[in-house]
Design a protein around this motif. Structure first.
Motif, PDB file in Angstrom:
ATOM      1  N   LYS A 203      66.176  -1.083 -43.957  1.00 42.80           N
ATOM      2  CA  LYS A 203      66.579  -0.613 -42.629  1.00 42.80           C
ATOM      3  C   LYS A 203      68.081  -0.776 -42.428  1.00 42.80           C
ATOM      4  O   LYS A 203      68.551  -1.390 -41.460  1.00 42.80           O
TER       5      LYS A 203
ATOM      6  N   PRO B 189      69.903   0.746 -38.886  1.00 43.68           N
ATOM      7  CA  PRO B 189      69.832  -0.103 -37.686  1.00 43.68           C
ATOM      8  C   PRO B 189      70.655  -1.379 -37.808  1.00 43.68           C
ATOM      9  O   PRO B 189      71.289  -1.809 -36.838  1.00 43.68           O
TER      10      PRO B 189
ATOM     11  N   MET C  80      74.364  -0.397 -37.500  1.00 41.57           N
ATOM     12  CA  MET C  80      74.702   0.006 -36.136  1.00 41.57           C
ATOM     13  C   MET C  80      74.781  -1.205 -35.222  1.00 41.57           C
ATOM     14  O   MET C  80      75.591  -1.239 -34.287  1.00 41.57           O
ATOM     15  N   ASN C  81      73.979  -2.215 -35.511  1.00 42.33           N
ATOM     16  CA  ASN C  81      74.070  -3.458 -34.750  1.00 42.33           C
ATOM     17  C   ASN C  81      75.393  -4.169 -35.021  1.00 42.33           C
ATOM     18  O   ASN C  81      76.029  -4.708 -34.106  1.00 42.33           O
TER      19      ASN C  81
ATOM     20  N   SER D 255      78.203  -2.449 -33.122  1.00 37.86           N
ATOM     21  CA  SER D 255      78.229  -2.625 -31.664  1.00 37.86           C
ATOM     22  C   SER D 255      78.428  -4.069 -31.224  1.00 37.86           C
ATOM     23  O   SER D 255      78.736  -4.312 -30.054  1.00 37.86           O
TER      24      SER D 255
ATOM     25  N   ASP E 134      67.730   8.281 -40.138  1.00 35.93           N
ATOM     26  CA  ASP E 134      67.814   7.015 -39.396  1.00 35.93           C
ATOM     27  C   ASP E 134      69.055   6.980 -38.518  1.00 35.93           C
ATOM     28  O   ASP E 134      69.021   6.473 -37.390  1.00 35.93           O
ATOM     29  N   PHE E 135      70.160   7.509 -39.037  1.00 39.71           N
ATOM     30  CA  PHE E 135      71.403   7.535 -38.267  1.00 39.71           C
ATOM     31  C   PHE E 135      71.243   8.397 -37.021  1.00 39.71           C
ATOM     32  O   PHE E 135      71.713   8.048 -35.938  1.00 39.71           O
TER      33      PHE E 135
ATOM     34  N   CYS F 290      69.100   6.578 -34.458  1.00 40.02           N
ATOM     35  CA  CYS F 290      69.830   5.496 -33.786  1.00 40.02           C
ATOM     36  C   CYS F 290      70.951   6.009 -32.889  1.00 40.02           C
ATOM     37  O   CYS F 290      71.741   5.196 -32.378  1.00 40.02           O
ATOM     38  N   ASN F 291      71.028   7.336 -32.702  1.00 40.02           N
ATOM     39  CA  ASN F 291      72.100   7.925 -31.895  1.00 40.02           C
ATOM     40  C   ASN F 291      73.472   7.468 -32.391  1.00 40.02           C
ATOM     41  O   ASN F 291      74.336   7.048 -31.618  1.00 40.02           O
ATOM     42  N   GLY F 292      73.641   7.559 -33.717  1.00 44.69           N
ATOM     43  CA  GLY F 292      74.867   7.061 -34.324  1.00 44.69           C
ATOM     44  C   GLY F 292      76.120   7.761 -33.847  1.00 44.69           C
ATOM     45  O   GLY F 292      77.160   7.120 -33.648  1.00 44.69           O
TER      46      GLY F 292
ATOM     47  N   GLU G 110      77.160   6.385 -30.548  1.00 42.59           N
ATOM     48  CA  GLU G 110      77.686   5.022 -30.660  1.00 42.59           C
ATOM     49  C   GLU G 110      79.140   5.039 -31.133  1.00 42.59           C
ATOM     50  O   GLU G 110      79.989   4.294 -30.621  1.00 42.59           O
TER      51      GLU G 110
END
Length: 273
Positions: free
Chosen positions: A176, A179, A182-183, A186, A213-214, A217-219, A222
């Motif tokens: 994963k 995610p 991306m964490n 942010s 996946d990107f 995650c609304n990459g 972000e």
């Protein structure tokens, strides 16, 4: 790890400058025998060289991964620095890149899974579900959380592995990766965020699973949010813009990419730089 030229691969002066007697006429049989002997020597040298590089690559991986598994962050940082230095050395030779790719099919030598199991593991995952350890004679294992330097180094190692060995993007997807990254993007600081953007490019490259996946995650949103935030470091905001432009350039050369809607999302976002 520095891959050096082996001693046996260096030609001697006698080989480079043949003696006058060697210019004398030879019969075909002797010339064929000499050519066969030269070919056999070259095959032996190539085989020895390949074995040497493989030993150096595997030794470098085992040394670095041993520290990456450690419980203390400073040891993991040392292992990550060694791995990063080794990857840079491996990247200088096509033969060493091939051997590195071969090692990544061996579970004990795989780099990417250990990065997510140790350096990218959140502190919350270490919470104890019971108090049994209080009444036990066995000591409780305490693992120090990942420092900023450790996360940044781990991201650089992840980037290098995915660029040298495309199959590492599949291993990253199994853990994963999107995610998790991306964490990091942010919640972490400028050092980790910059390294995170570079790592994202490497794991999104030619990987439909990671691209999906990107998108989930609304990459794009972000990254665009970082650009809009005037309190974010100016260099990081510029790097976010470069990241989006690289994504657009990559998609322009492909048909029906999982994130082919990036053009609409990018142009529909108000980027106040």
């Amino acid at each position: 790890m520095n891959l050096k030229e082996p001693l046996w691969s260096k030609r001697t002066e006698s080989n480079e400058h043949p003696s006058p007697s060697s210019s004398s006429p030879r019969d075909p049989e002797s010339e064929a025998a000499a050519a066969a002997a030269t070919s056999a020597v070259e095959e032996l040298v190539n085989s020895l060289n390949k074995q040497r590089i493989y030993r150096e690559v595997t030794l470098a991986l085992r040394t670095g991964l041993c520290d990456v598994r450690a419980e203390f962050s400073f040891l993991r940082v040392r292992g990550l620095r060694f791995l990063l230095k080794s990857l840079r050395s491996i990247a200088q030779s096509d033969s060493s890149i091939t051997l590195f790719s071969q090692t990544q099919s061996i579970p004990d030598l795989q780099v990417v899974p250990l990065l997510f199991e140790h350096s990218f593991k959140e502190t919350e995952d270490e919470k104890v579900g019971s108090l049994d350890h209080i009444f036990s004679v066995e000591p409780m294992k305490v693992k120090s959380p990942s420092t900023d330097s450790e996360v940044a180094l781990a991201l650089r190692v992840l980037e290098g592995c995915c660029l040298l060995h495309p199959e590492s993007t599949r291993l990253a997807h199994q853990h994963k990766a999107i995610p998790v990254l991306m964490n990091v993007l942010s919640t972490r600081g400028v050092l980790e965020q910059g390294a995170c953007l570079d790592a994202l490019i490497s794991i999104l490259l030619d990987s439909s699973a990671n691209q999906m996946d990107f998108e989930a995650c609304n990459g794009i949103e972000e990254v665009a949010e970082l650009i809009r935030d005037k309190q974010v470091d100016e260099n990081l905001r510029m790097k976010c813009g470069e990241f989006l432009l690289l994504l657009i350039g990559h998609i322009n050369g492909r048909e029906r990419s999982p994130i082919a809607t990036i053009h609409e999302e990018f142009h529909g976002t108000s980027l106040l730089i």
